[in-house]
Write a protein that holds these residues in place. Structure first.
Motif, mmCIF file in Angstrom:
data_model
loop_
_atom_site.group_PDB
_atom_site.id
_atom_site.type_symbol
_atom_site.label_atom_id
_atom_site.label_comp_id
_atom_site.label_asym_id
_atom_site.label_seq_id
_atom_site.Cartn_x
_atom_site.Cartn_y
_atom_site.Cartn_z
ATOM 1 N N MET A 140 0.811 -1.210 0.000
ATOM 2 C CA MET A 140 0.000 0.000 0.000
ATOM 3 C C MET A 140 0.852 1.271 0.000
ATOM 4 O O MET A 140 0.505 2.270 -0.646
ATOM 5 N N LEU A 141 1.967 1.248 0.720
ATOM 6 C CA LEU A 141 2.805 2.441 0.836
ATOM 7 C C LEU A 141 3.846 2.555 -0.270
ATOM 8 O O LEU A 141 4.629 3.513 -0.270
ATOM 9 N N SER A 142 3.896 1.622 -1.191
ATOM 10 C CA SER A 142 4.876 1.694 -2.275
ATOM 11 C C SER A 142 4.553 2.859 -3.214
ATOM 12 O O SER A 142 3.403 3.300 -3.303
ATOM 13 N N PRO A 143 5.536 3.405 -3.930
ATOM 14 C CA PRO A 143 5.282 4.563 -4.815
ATOM 15 C C PRO A 143 4.249 4.300 -5.891
ATOM 16 O O PRO A 143 3.581 5.240 -6.345
ATOM 17 N N ASP A 144 4.100 3.058 -6.325
ATOM 18 C CA ASP A 144 3.102 2.742 -7.349
ATOM 19 C C ASP A 144 1.921 1.977 -6.763
ATOM 20 O O ASP A 144 1.193 1.301 -7.494
ATOM 21 N N GLY A 145 1.706 2.090 -5.445
ATOM 22 C CA GLY A 145 0.622 1.394 -4.795
ATOM 23 C C GLY A 145 -0.697 2.143 -4.862
ATOM 24 O O GLY A 145 -0.805 3.239 -5.431
ATOM 25 N N PHE A 146 -1.700 1.535 -4.268
ATOM 26 C CA PHE A 146 -3.052 2.108 -4.314
ATOM 27 C C PHE A 146 -3.107 3.475 -3.638
ATOM 28 O O PHE A 146 -3.705 4.422 -4.175
ATOM 29 N N LEU A 147 -2.489 3.600 -2.467
ATOM 30 C CA LEU A 147 -2.567 4.859 -1.730
ATOM 31 C C LEU A 147 -1.900 5.995 -2.497
ATOM 32 O O LEU A 147 -2.418 7.115 -2.554
ATOM 33 N N SER A 148 -0.747 5.715 -3.099
ATOM 34 C CA SER A 148 -0.035 6.731 -3.863
ATOM 35 C C SER A 148 -0.854 7.178 -5.074
ATOM 36 O O SER A 148 -1.000 8.389 -5.337
ATOM 37 N N ASN A 149 -1.406 6.236 -5.812
ATOM 38 C CA ASN A 149 -2.209 6.587 -6.994
ATOM 39 C C ASN A 149 -3.477 7.345 -6.605
ATOM 40 O O ASN A 149 -3.884 8.293 -7.291
ATOM 41 N N TRP A 150 -4.097 6.950 -5.497
ATOM 42 C CA TRP A 150 -5.323 7.609 -5.051
ATOM 43 C C TRP A 150 -5.059 9.050 -4.629
ATOM 44 O O TRP A 150 -5.816 9.963 -4.978
ATOM 45 N N MET A 151 -3.962 9.274 -3.881
ATOM 46 C CA MET A 151 -3.636 10.635 -3.440
ATOM 47 C C MET A 151 -3.230 11.516 -4.617
ATOM 48 O O MET A 151 -3.526 12.714 -4.640
ATOM 49 N N GLN A 152 -2.577 10.941 -5.613
ATOM 50 C CA GLN A 152 -2.232 11.724 -6.809
ATOM 51 C C GLN A 152 -3.476 12.068 -7.621
ATOM 52 O O GLN A 152 -3.573 13.174 -8.184
#
Length: 312
Positions: A140-152
């Motif tokens: 989840m915390l990886s740069p290409d994970g769900f959280l990163s994509n959602w926040m972008q």
């Protein structure tokens, strides 16, 4: 001439051995403590006085000394130790701040018929392996994970999320992993504080905040203490979360100790590091208990009503 025979008096029977008395009932407890705590801890203490004789032997105990303790107190260990202490204290505080309102809502606001379901949802993370849960946060915390994509996508970040393999990621992971251990004792303590006392406080004119501060929280203090101990002590020696989410940047003392046992094959220095960690944890817990007692004494003194000629 008739003779009367006296009935034989039966002697009180004694148990053959004391093992089948009350001690047998506590056998699982002291056997567990003996084999899984006392003996391993005694081995760690004993090994901390040994040394590494050569590169092919992990431990030798034919010559005992305290020389491993100064060797264990290296600059890297001291800096990592204080970083671990900061993560542990902050993680315990965050767990308390998150768990306290949730446990209050669960114990007072949730209907008894739905309380079992809510408690089951709290325990859901424990249905999965500790490592698997932590790996989930790594994804989840990886740069290409769900959280990163959602926040972008929401415009909260201009680029990929860059907190994996940092102490921030470790902090998030430990709060998630140990939060249920704070919620459960707080729920039990608040639930046992009693509805009648809160209603009596309301009847005497106290509001919700004052009732919580003067009635609910003092009576829930045993749960606060238990939850802080259940979170702080294992968190201080956490190895999995720091390894999976922290890497080299978010290392903790548990990793250094494991490296001495597994990689460096220097069990004496690893045992000395473990003993330093155990002693420091006990010191921090003792200081915490002292501050708690001092705070309770000050609060009791401030809340006391002085009497003058038998009148308040």
């Amino acid at each position: 001439m008739s003779t009367q025979t006296r009935p034989k008096q039966s002697r009180p029977t004694r148990p053959a051995t004391k093992f089948f008395g009350p001690a047998a009932m506590s056998f699982p407890t002291w056997a567990y403590a003996l084999f899984f705590f006392i003996i391993p801890l005694a081995l760690i203490v004993f090994y901390s006085f040994g040394y590494k004789p050569d590169q092919f032997t992990a431990i030798a105990t034919d010559r005992l000394s305290f020389d491993r303790y100064p060797e264990a107190m290296s600059a890297s260990f001291v800096s990592t130790f204080f970083a671990t202490l900061r993560i542990s204290l902050l993680g315990t505080l965050l767990c308390l701040l998150i768990a306290l309102p949730f446990a209050y809502w669960l114990a007072i606001k949730v209907a008894p018929a739905r309380r079992s379901l809510a408690l089951a949802l709290v325990m859901v993370p424990f249905w999965t392996n500790f490592l698997v849960r932590t790996l989930g946060w790594q994804i989840m915390l990886s740069p290409d994970g769900f959280l990163s994509n959602w926040m972008q996508s929401l415009g909260l970040l201009d680029g990929p999320l860059d907190i994996l393999y940092t102490r921030t990621a470790v902090q998030i992971g430990v709060v998630y992993n140990y939060l249920p251990l704070m919620i459960l004792p707080l729920f039990v303590a608040i639930d046992a504080s009693g509805k009648k006392l809160r209603e009596a406080s309301y009847d005497l004119g106290a509001g919700k905040v004052k009732t919580f501060m003067r009635v609910t929280l003092p009576m829930a203090m045993p749960g606060v203490v238990s939850g802080c101990l259940l979170v702080f002590i294992p968190l201080n020696g956490d190895y999995v979360t720091a390894t999976v989410l922290g890497g080299a940047s978010g290392s903790m003392v548990g990793q250094l100790i494991a490296n001495q046992f597994n990689t460096a094959q220097n069990w004496a220095v690893g045992a000395a590091m473990a003993m330093i960690l155990i002693i420091s944890t006990l010191v921090v817990v003792g200081v915490g208990f002292g501050l708690l007692k001092l705070g309770q004494a000050i609060t009791a003194r401030l809340n006391s009503v002085p009497l003058h000629d038998g009148r308040a």
